[in-house]
Scaffold this active site. Sequence first.
Site, PDB file in Angstrom:
ATOM      1  N   LYS A 159       0.851  -1.192   0.000  1.00  0.00           N
ATOM      2  CA  LYS A 159       0.000   0.000   0.000  1.00  0.00           C
ATOM      3  C   LYS A 159       0.891   1.248   0.000  1.00  0.00           C
ATOM      4  CE  LYS A 159      -4.053   1.855   2.497  1.00  0.00           C
ATOM      5  NZ  LYS A 159      -5.006   1.592   3.592  1.00  0.00           N
ATOM      6  N   SER A 181      -9.855   1.433   2.282  1.00  0.00           N
ATOM      7  CA  SER A 181      -8.937   2.198   1.463  1.00  0.00           C
ATOM      8  C   SER A 181      -7.824   1.380   0.825  1.00  0.00           C
ATOM      9  CB  SER A 181      -8.324   3.320   2.303  1.00  0.00           C
ATOM     10  OG  SER A 181      -7.503   2.789   3.341  1.00  0.00           O
ATOM     11  N   SER A 221     -10.128  -0.810   6.512  1.00  0.00           N
ATOM     12  CA  SER A 221      -9.507  -0.685   5.188  1.00  0.00           C
ATOM     13  C   SER A 221      -8.795  -1.911   4.640  1.00  0.00           C
ATOM     14  CB  SER A 221      -8.535   0.488   5.181  1.00  0.00           C
ATOM     15  OG  SER A 221      -9.268   1.663   4.987  1.00  0.00           O
TER      16      SER A 221
HETATM   17  N1  GLN Z   1     -13.314   3.937   5.573  1.00  0.00           N
HETATM   18  C1  GLN Z   1     -12.784   4.310   6.841  1.00  0.00           C
HETATM   19  C2  GLN Z   1     -12.361   5.748   6.789  1.00  0.00           C
HETATM   20  O1  GLN Z   1     -12.528   6.339   5.787  1.00  0.00           O
HETATM   21  C3  GLN Z   1     -11.645   3.420   7.214  1.00  0.00           C
HETATM   22  C4  GLN Z   1     -10.390   3.766   6.530  1.00  0.00           C
HETATM   23  C5  GLN Z   1      -9.226   2.935   6.973  1.00  0.00           C
HETATM   24  O2  GLN Z   1      -9.388   1.905   7.615  1.00  0.00           O
HETATM   25  N2  GLN Z   1      -8.039   3.414   6.649  1.00  0.00           N
HETATM   26  O3  GLN Z   1     -11.860   6.285   7.717  1.00  0.00           O
END
Ligand code: GLN
Length: 442
Positions: free
Chosen positions: A71, A146, A170
């Site tokens: 990532k 994400s 994410s």
């Molecule tokens: N979708 C969640 C957010 O936008 C989780 C994102 C994540 O786990 N990095 O914060």
Amino acid sequence: MIKQKIKDIKEGKLNAVDNIKGFLDKIKKENDGMNIVLQINDKALDQAKEVDKKIKDGDGGKLAGLGFLVKSNINVEGMMISCASKTLEGYNGVYNARVIDRLIKEDAIVLGMVNMDEFACGATGENSAFGVCVNPRASDRIPGGSSSGSAAGVAAGFCDFSLGSDTGGSIRNPASHCGVVGYKPSYGSVSRYGLVDMSMSLDQIGPLGNDVEDCEVVFDLIKGRDENDSVSRDFDAKVGKLNGLKIGVLNMSSDKEIWQLVTDRVHEVIKKNSWNVGSFNLDYVDLGIQTYYPIVYTEFFSGTRKFDGRKYGKKIEDVCGEEVLRRIIGGSEITKAEHGGRYYHKALKAKKLIEKEFEKAFKKYDLIIIPTVPRLPHKVGEKISVEDCYNYDSLTVLANLAEIPGISIPVGDVDGIPVGMQILAAKGRDKFLFKVAREFEK
Ligand code: GLN
């Protein structure tokens, strides 16, 4: 899957160069239309040659010759650490995150950096400054996020495994949408040294792979105390007995077809193993999203103050996308001096309550089961509201708030769209969770 490949490479049936070349060729051929990989490691083949030499001399590491994707918010020396943002476009890592060092030490090879929601803010993959990537298992649907590229990369067959980060879902959310396995470790069990953090109280780095065992193999090598991350620690690796387990299915709202797939699988597995199952409710879990966002807004706002354009990259507010800006503005508002930290402290208190609820539940149940995502991924290009987007994570944020481990495994599909099921265990019981999760795999 990767255990077999590791064996084949060790026995000379396959070599590192062929394995890595296979992935690179595939990425070069297919990635253009998929937008999964943002940057290929152009040293990967030379590194594979070195690894082949080591294997020949009998000193290959535990992952010798395997290739993985990373990532774009995890530092890899010499690679583009863009966080899929214009803010850091062109910024190259000057050191390796601890997890990267630990994998390279075992002779795994970085294949490249992958797409994601900008600075890990999002649940769909659509917030990337470089455009959304394809979901290889349902091409008209969003891949989730994400860690969109980390999940899509595994689903596309671009790597042996990948790394993602999970603040509120994410890793598990895109794993569910792309039909692969994603693992969010207990808070503190994997060092975050070298992760561009989104929310320090919640973030964890974890593996994504084709099956539970692959994720466990990687987890075993990245976990453990690191003096550069003060919250990191070693948990007891004891697994305990697997007979007579009590499984708790937590009542939470989600699409009917999704619940059906999850409960069907649960009943199959408990029957086969003669385990017990019961459904139950928990207090405060419906406040997960309301608890999560004030913490994230506050910590993200504070974490992004270094992106002021002076030391590296551009000033974040000048170039970032809508969602990142929303969090920065929201964070700056709720942390204003006149509020005296009220919102943040209240959210931390609610986090503690949720944590305690789960502790109570784990006195009764060995495992807790819920769907990973309460709904199917929407169509690429379809507009959804901010609230709907935040609600994608209503079932995953709970593990981050409670600091417990969670795994998402594929459980079937609805009209060809993959669906994942989440299994949660008590804090520190990661090894136990891996063992039981295998029973739930088809
Ligand atoms: N979708 C969640 C957010 O936008 C989780 C994102 C994540 O786990 N990095 O914060």
